[in-house]
Design an enzyme around this catalytic site. Structure first.
Site, short mmCIF file in Angstrom:
data_model
loop_
_atom_site.label_atom_id
_atom_site.label_comp_id
_atom_site.label_asym_id
_atom_site.label_seq_id
_atom_site.Cartn_x
_atom_site.Cartn_y
_atom_site.Cartn_z
CB VAL A 65 -0.76 -0.27 1.27
CG1 VAL A 65 -1.87 -1.27 1.54
CG2 VAL A 65 -0.16 -0.17 2.56
CD GLU A 97 7.36 -17.73 -0.12
OE1 GLU A 97 7.26 -19.09 0.23
OE2 GLU A 97 6.99 -16.70 -0.82
CG ASN A 102 7.96 -6.05 6.09
OD1 ASN A 102 7.49 -5.25 7.00
ND2 ASN A 102 7.54 -6.03 5.06
CE1 TYR A 109 0.36 -10.39 4.79
CE2 TYR A 109 2.96 -10.42 5.46
CZ TYR A 109 1.88 -10.26 4.40
OH TYR A 109 2.07 -9.52 3.42
#
Length: 143
Positions: A65, A97, A102, A109
């Site tokens: 995004v 993945e 990150n 997630y």
């Protein structure tokens, strides 16, 4: 996603990643087994995702995004949409993945129910060498 979205997608992609996809990679995602999506903010492209359906798994290849919308729920909205679409497509799970470094994406997630199932060593190019990927999986109910 349609081909006319690619110019704006490339602006977002180049601004978000140290090793971005090329326009050719995005063009290759218009295959019958692929699901390229865009998220709109009014008339403006806010983000995108590419999913590849392989056998009974939806493999999330890219989700991004605009920087100014990160942390405001746009990525979560897009993620929930592609999960629902994967379930409608009859997929048993969503697999992805994510760079080990990150942490915002990993947090998203995990908060959405993905399970950490392993590591792909040296998966991503990095500024110095390679970086490991965490492999995540979300089982889906398809009944």
């Amino acid at each position: 996603m349609v081909e006319s979205d690619l110019a704006e997608i490339m602006v977002i992609e180049l601004g978000a990643y140290s090793h971005p996809w090329s326009e050719k990679v995005f063009r290759d995602c218009f295959q019958p087994h692929d699901r390229p999506w865009v998220l709109m903010d009014g008339y403006r492209l806010a983000g995108y995702a590419v999913v590849s359906n392989q056998y009974d798994e939806a493999h999330l290849l890219n989700l991004c995004v605009r920087r100014e919308l990160q942390g405001r729920g746009a990525g979560r909205m897009l993620l929930r949409y592609l999960i629902a679409e994967a379930a409608r497509d009859g997929m048993a799970a969503v697999l992805l993945e994510v760079r080990r470094s990150n942490e915002p994406a990993l947090g998203l997630y995990l908060a959405e129910g993905f399970e950490d199932i392993g590591v792909r060593p040296n998966y991503y190019p990095a500024a110095e060498g390679r970086e490991d990927a965490r492999v995540l999986r979300l089982p889906l109910t398809t009944s």
